[in-house]
Design a protein around this motif. Structure first.
Motif, PDB file in Angstrom:
ATOM      1  N   ILE A  94      53.794  52.851  45.564  1.00  0.00           N
ATOM      2  CA  ILE A  94      53.979  54.310  44.738  1.00  0.00           C
ATOM      3  C   ILE A  94      54.423  55.281  45.196  1.00  0.00           C
ATOM      4  CG2 ILE A  94      51.596  55.953  44.870  1.00  0.00           C
ATOM      5  CD1 ILE A  94      49.189  54.038  45.119  1.00  0.00           C
ATOM      6  N   ALA A  95      55.345  55.951  44.475  1.00  0.00           N
ATOM      7  CA  ALA A  95      56.299  57.117  45.308  1.00  0.00           C
ATOM      8  C   ALA A  95      56.953  56.009  45.554  1.00  0.00           C
ATOM      9  CB  ALA A  95      56.009  57.644  45.997  1.00  0.00           C
ATOM     10  N   ASP A  96      57.329  54.582  45.712  1.00  0.00           N
ATOM     11  CA  ASP A  96      58.248  54.157  46.039  1.00  0.00           C
ATOM     12  C   ASP A  96      57.940  53.342  48.109  1.00  0.00           C
ATOM     13  OD1 ASP A  96      60.375  54.090  44.419  1.00  0.00           O
ATOM     14  OD2 ASP A  96      61.646  55.698  45.340  1.00  0.00           O
ATOM     15  N   GLN A  97      56.765  54.000  48.411  1.00  0.00           N
ATOM     16  CA  GLN A  97      56.414  53.944  49.558  1.00  0.00           C
ATOM     17  C   GLN A  97      54.931  52.404  49.436  1.00  0.00           C
ATOM     18  OE1 GLN A  97      57.387  55.782  52.105  1.00  0.00           O
ATOM     19  NE2 GLN A  97      58.228  56.171  50.613  1.00  0.00           N
ATOM     20  N   PRO A  98      54.843  51.604  50.585  1.00  0.00           N
ATOM     21  CA  PRO A  98      53.881  50.831  50.674  1.00  0.00           C
ATOM     22  C   PRO A  98      52.560  51.015  50.085  1.00  0.00           C
ATOM     23  CG  PRO A  98      54.827  50.364  52.599  1.00  0.00           C
ATOM     24  CD  PRO A  98      55.528  51.842  51.496  1.00  0.00           C
ATOM     25  N   ALA A  99      52.453  50.421  49.206  1.00  0.00           N
ATOM     26  CA  ALA A  99      50.599  50.126  48.793  1.00  0.00           C
ATOM     27  C   ALA A  99      49.509  49.247  49.186  1.00  0.00           C
ATOM     28  CB  ALA A  99      50.116  51.294  48.171  1.00  0.00           C
ATOM     29  N   VAL A 100      48.341  49.098  48.970  1.00  0.00           N
ATOM     30  CA  VAL A 100      47.750  47.431  48.552  1.00  0.00           C
ATOM     31  C   VAL A 100      46.438  47.643  48.211  1.00  0.00           C
ATOM     32  CG1 VAL A 100      47.306  47.286  52.185  1.00  0.00           C
ATOM     33  CG2 VAL A 100      46.994  45.528  50.379  1.00  0.00           C
ATOM     34  N   LEU A 101      45.360  47.032  47.682  1.00  0.00           N
ATOM     35  CA  LEU A 101      44.262  47.327  47.329  1.00  0.00           C
ATOM     36  C   LEU A 101      43.785  45.503  47.431  1.00  0.00           C
ATOM     37  CD1 LEU A 101      41.865  48.540  45.447  1.00  0.00           C
ATOM     38  CD2 LEU A 101      43.374  47.013  43.213  1.00  0.00           C
ATOM     39  N   ASN A 102      42.807  45.609  48.627  1.00  0.00           N
ATOM     40  CA  ASN A 102      41.934  45.005  48.554  1.00  0.00           C
ATOM     41  C   ASN A 102      40.293  44.758  47.970  1.00  0.00           C
ATOM     42  OD1 ASN A 102      42.710  43.698  51.625  1.00  0.00           O
ATOM     43  ND2 ASN A 102      42.785  46.436  51.808  1.00  0.00           N
ATOM     44  N   ALA A 103      40.479  43.574  47.447  1.00  0.00           N
ATOM     45  CA  ALA A 103      38.878  43.832  46.961  1.00  0.00           C
ATOM     46  C   ALA A 103      38.259  42.965  47.402  1.00  0.00           C
ATOM     47  CB  ALA A 103      38.990  43.199  45.245  1.00  0.00           C
ATOM     48  N   GLU A 104      36.719  42.883  47.342  1.00  0.00           N
ATOM     49  CA  GLU A 104      35.448  42.069  47.923  1.00  0.00           C
ATOM     50  C   GLU A 104      34.279  41.712  47.155  1.00  0.00           C
ATOM     51  OE1 GLU A 104      34.112  40.154  52.868  1.00  0.00           O
ATOM     52  OE2 GLU A 104      35.000  42.459  51.744  1.00  0.00           O
ATOM     53  N   ARG A 105      34.203  40.892  47.114  1.00  0.00           N
ATOM     54  CA  ARG A 105      33.107  40.511  46.384  1.00  0.00           C
ATOM     55  C   ARG A 105      31.340  40.648  46.677  1.00  0.00           C
ATOM     56  NH1 ARG A 105      33.320  35.945  41.087  1.00  0.00           N
ATOM     57  NH2 ARG A 105      33.385  34.461  43.359  1.00  0.00           N
ATOM     58  N   LEU A 106      30.703  41.419  45.874  1.00  0.00           N
ATOM     59  CA  LEU A 106      29.686  41.976  46.830  1.00  0.00           C
ATOM     60  C   LEU A 106      28.418  40.622  45.721  1.00  0.00           C
ATOM     61  CD1 LEU A 106      29.600  45.858  46.614  1.00  0.00           C
ATOM     62  CD2 LEU A 106      30.245  44.622  48.729  1.00  0.00           C
ATOM     63  N   GLU A 107      28.841  40.827  44.699  1.00  0.00           N
ATOM     64  CA  GLU A 107      27.109  39.585  44.028  1.00  0.00           C
ATOM     65  C   GLU A 107      27.780  39.856  42.835  1.00  0.00           C
ATOM     66  OE1 GLU A 107      23.579  41.914  42.468  1.00  0.00           O
ATOM     67  OE2 GLU A 107      24.379  43.074  43.693  1.00  0.00           O
ATOM     68  N   ALA A 108      26.988  38.845  42.577  1.00  0.00           N
ATOM     69  CA  ALA A 108      28.016  38.073  40.956  1.00  0.00           C
ATOM     70  C   ALA A 108      25.760  37.553  39.920  1.00  0.00           C
ATOM     71  CB  ALA A 108      28.559  36.904  41.315  1.00  0.00           C
ATOM     72  N   ALA A 109      25.877  38.262  38.784  1.00  0.00           N
ATOM     73  CA  ALA A 109      25.056  37.884  37.644  1.00  0.00           C
ATOM     74  C   ALA A 109      24.869  39.234  36.371  1.00  0.00           C
ATOM     75  CB  ALA A 109      23.703  39.139  38.043  1.00  0.00           C
ATOM     76  N   ASP A 110      25.093  37.455  34.954  1.00  0.00           N
ATOM     77  CA  ASP A 110      25.164  38.168  34.027  1.00  0.00           C
ATOM     78  C   ASP A 110      26.337  38.123  33.489  1.00  0.00           C
ATOM     79  OD1 ASP A 110      22.244  38.333  33.893  1.00  0.00           O
ATOM     80  OD2 ASP A 110      22.031  40.424  34.108  1.00  0.00           O
ATOM     81  N   GLY A 111      27.465  37.059  34.271  1.00  0.00           N
ATOM     82  CA  GLY A 111      28.307  37.149  33.629  1.00  0.00           C
ATOM     83  C   GLY A 111      29.815  38.034  34.403  1.00  0.00           C
ATOM     84  N   TYR A 112      29.221  38.868  35.032  1.00  0.00           N
ATOM     85  CA  TYR A 112      30.400  39.605  35.964  1.00  0.00           C
ATOM     86  C   TYR A 112      30.092  39.570  37.458  1.00  0.00           C
ATOM     87  CZ  TYR A 112      26.319  43.712  36.283  1.00  0.00           C
ATOM     88  OH  TYR A 112      25.269  43.800  36.283  1.00  0.00           O
ATOM     89  N   SER A 113      30.970  40.352  37.988  1.00  0.00           N
ATOM     90  CA  SER A 113      31.035  40.967  39.132  1.00  0.00           C
ATOM     91  C   SER A 113      30.252  42.163  39.756  1.00  0.00           C
ATOM     92  CB  SER A 113      32.184  39.661  40.434  1.00  0.00           C
ATOM     93  OG  SER A 113      31.235  38.344  39.974  1.00  0.00           O
ATOM     94  N   LEU A 114      30.058  42.281  41.428  1.00  0.00           N
ATOM     95  CA  LEU A 114      30.187  44.308  40.914  1.00  0.00           C
ATOM     96  C   LEU A 114      31.054  43.374  42.916  1.00  0.00           C
ATOM     97  CD1 LEU A 114      26.546  45.556  42.089  1.00  0.00           C
ATOM     98  CD2 LEU A 114      27.919  45.610  40.365  1.00  0.00           C
ATOM     99  N   ILE A 115      32.287  44.276  42.908  1.00  0.00           N
ATOM    100  CA  ILE A 115      33.549  44.389  43.173  1.00  0.00           C
ATOM    101  C   ILE A 115      34.178  45.316  43.628  1.00  0.00           C
ATOM    102  CG2 ILE A 115      36.459  43.783  43.365  1.00  0.00           C
ATOM    103  CD1 ILE A 115      34.306  41.564  42.583  1.00  0.00           C
ATOM    104  N   GLN A 116      33.763  45.511  45.616  1.00  0.00           N
ATOM    105  CA  GLN A 116      34.589  46.810  46.065  1.00  0.00           C
ATOM    106  C   GLN A 116      35.569  46.914  46.398  1.00  0.00           C
ATOM    107  OE1 GLN A 116      31.711  48.651  48.771  1.00  0.00           O
ATOM    108  NE2 GLN A 116      33.638  49.816  48.975  1.00  0.00           N
TER     109      GLN A 116
END
Length: 412
Positions: free
Chosen positions: A132-154
């Motif tokens: 972002i604006a030539d600066q390093p960035a990181v996005l982390n994602a963790e699955r909290l639960e899954a149901a009905d074909g989708y997942s809740l992602i933190q």
């Protein structure tokens, strides 16, 4: 007033046609406004270019646009082992369910997501590294639960002070319609947005608006055609096929809508002159406003609980209209005045199908839709059995179909 004829027993298979793969537009045209325009007026058909739209509209028309903006909702994340997981952000869950607020959230949030290659993601975080604006960035994602074909992602990210909207802009990809079956490009970044897109939150474009250019808007102004804007954030359910044999087995997805007091006053002032919706999303929002106001009149106590601000799939067919369109819109304005608010925020699951009587709109600008889709049901509700003649004509005259395809103006 009585309820409308109930479409629950309609068979989706009665609303189909043969769409050859080569008629699906894979790319946008070089110029937005050079698409074809099929004009349907009181049963007659005429072939035009989209630049002719201002001249084809009723002279006293009001055009209403959906100003939602498509977000880069697809994220390709890497597992520690090197494999890839795709996350498709559908809607926010925490700390806010409002799309506008969720987009401004910093540090972390929870979204409902579709997960691609999810069977190989057993546990632990996945991440995207970007800048972002030539600066390093990181996005982390963790699955909290899954149901009905989708997942809740933190989601959590660094730098934490950056809002989630900016994270998606930098790390995400545009969610092109699945039938295009290709990766998004820099061309899509411009052309899969309308020129008037303003409020981020959609995961699909309101495609009827993709044909409008600055030149077309200038011609609308020159002809004194009035314009207005509202917002419906298009959800992934817009691509959800109807799998049930009868419509009673098909659940409509809920989508957030908003309309401010200035729009409500403009609609009231303009009636009974023609109101033309640009796209099925604008149309569903305008008709939903009627049902929201109708409920406030019929059940004023629901305003205190919030129940008044959701339009269910079958509400028109179960309840029927109780008041006129001006009375319904005035009820919404009165509510805003009482609460000191400026904008109606609501959700809608409204299904418009043959049997529906339109209470706000008088015409529609729209693309050509998939067979056996709820969008085709809406067109059939507006122009009746003539929908087949319109689609047969478009197929016979080399019109391009679906999101990047050509346009129609339907004036029943």
């Amino acid at each position: 007033m009585s309820a409308f004829p109930d479409p629950r027993l309609l068979s989706i298979h009665d609303f189909t046609y043969q769409l050859p793969a080569e008629r699906i537009a894979p790319e946008p045209l070089p110029d937005r406004d050079q698409s074809k325009l099929l004009v349907y007026r009181s049963g007659t058909l005429q072939d035009q270019r989209f630049t002719a739209l201002p001249a084809e509209l009723p002279a006293d028309a009001l055009l209403v646009f959906n100003n939602t903006k498509v977000v880069r909702a697809r994220l390709f994340c890497q597992k520690p082992t090197g494999g890839m997981v795709e996350l498709f952000c559908l809607e926010p869950v925490a700390p806010y369910r409002s799309v506008e607020l969720a987009m401004q959230q910093t540090g972390s949030c929870v979204w409902k997501c579709l997960v691609g290659n999810g069977k190989r993601w057993k546990s632990g975080p996945v991440q995207v590294e970007f800048s972002i604006a030539d600066q390093p960035a990181v996005l982390n994602a963790e699955r909290l639960e899954a149901a009905d074909g989708y997942s809740l992602i933190q989601f959590s990210w660094q730098p934490a002070a950056v809002p989630f909207a900016e994270i998606l802009r930098a790390a995400g990809h545009l969610p092109l319609p699945p039938y295009l079956n290709r990766a998004d490009t820099e061309v899509d970044a411009v052309r899969y947005q309308t020129v008037y897109a303003a409020h981020e939150g959609a995961v699909a474009a309101p495609t009827a608006g993709l044909h409008f250019s600055d030149a077309v808007f200038a011609e609308l102004k020159a002809r004194n055609i009035a314009t207005a804007e509202l917002t419906l954030h298009v959800g992934a359910g817009t691509f959800q096929p109807v799998k049930a044999d009868r419509m009673e087995g098909h659940p409509m997805h809920a989508e957030p809508i908003s309309a401010n007091a200035a729009l409500l006053r403009q609609l009231l002032h303009h009636a009974p002159r023609p109101i033309i919706a640009v796209g099925t999303t604008s149309l569903r929002t305008l008709e939903s406003l009627y049902w929201l106001g109708c409920r406030l009149v019929r059940q004023p106590e629901t305003a205190e609980t919030g129940a008044a601000f959701h339009v269910t799939q079958w509400q028109p067919y179960e309840e029927g209209p109780a008041v006129s369109m001006p009375q319904a819109l005035q009820a919404l304005l009165d509510y805003l005045a009482r609460t000191g608010s400026d904008t109606i925020q609501a959700t809608t699951q409204l299904l418009i199908a043959p049997g529906y009587t339109f209470l706000v709109i008088n015409g529609l600008v729209t693309n050509f839709h998939q067979p056996e889709s709820t969008l085709l049901l809406l067109v059939a509700a507006l122009i009746g059995p003539d929908w087949r003649r319109v689609y047969d004509h478009a197929l016979a005259h080399d019109y391009r179909f679906l999101s990047y395809g050509d346009s129609s103006l339907l004036l029943p």
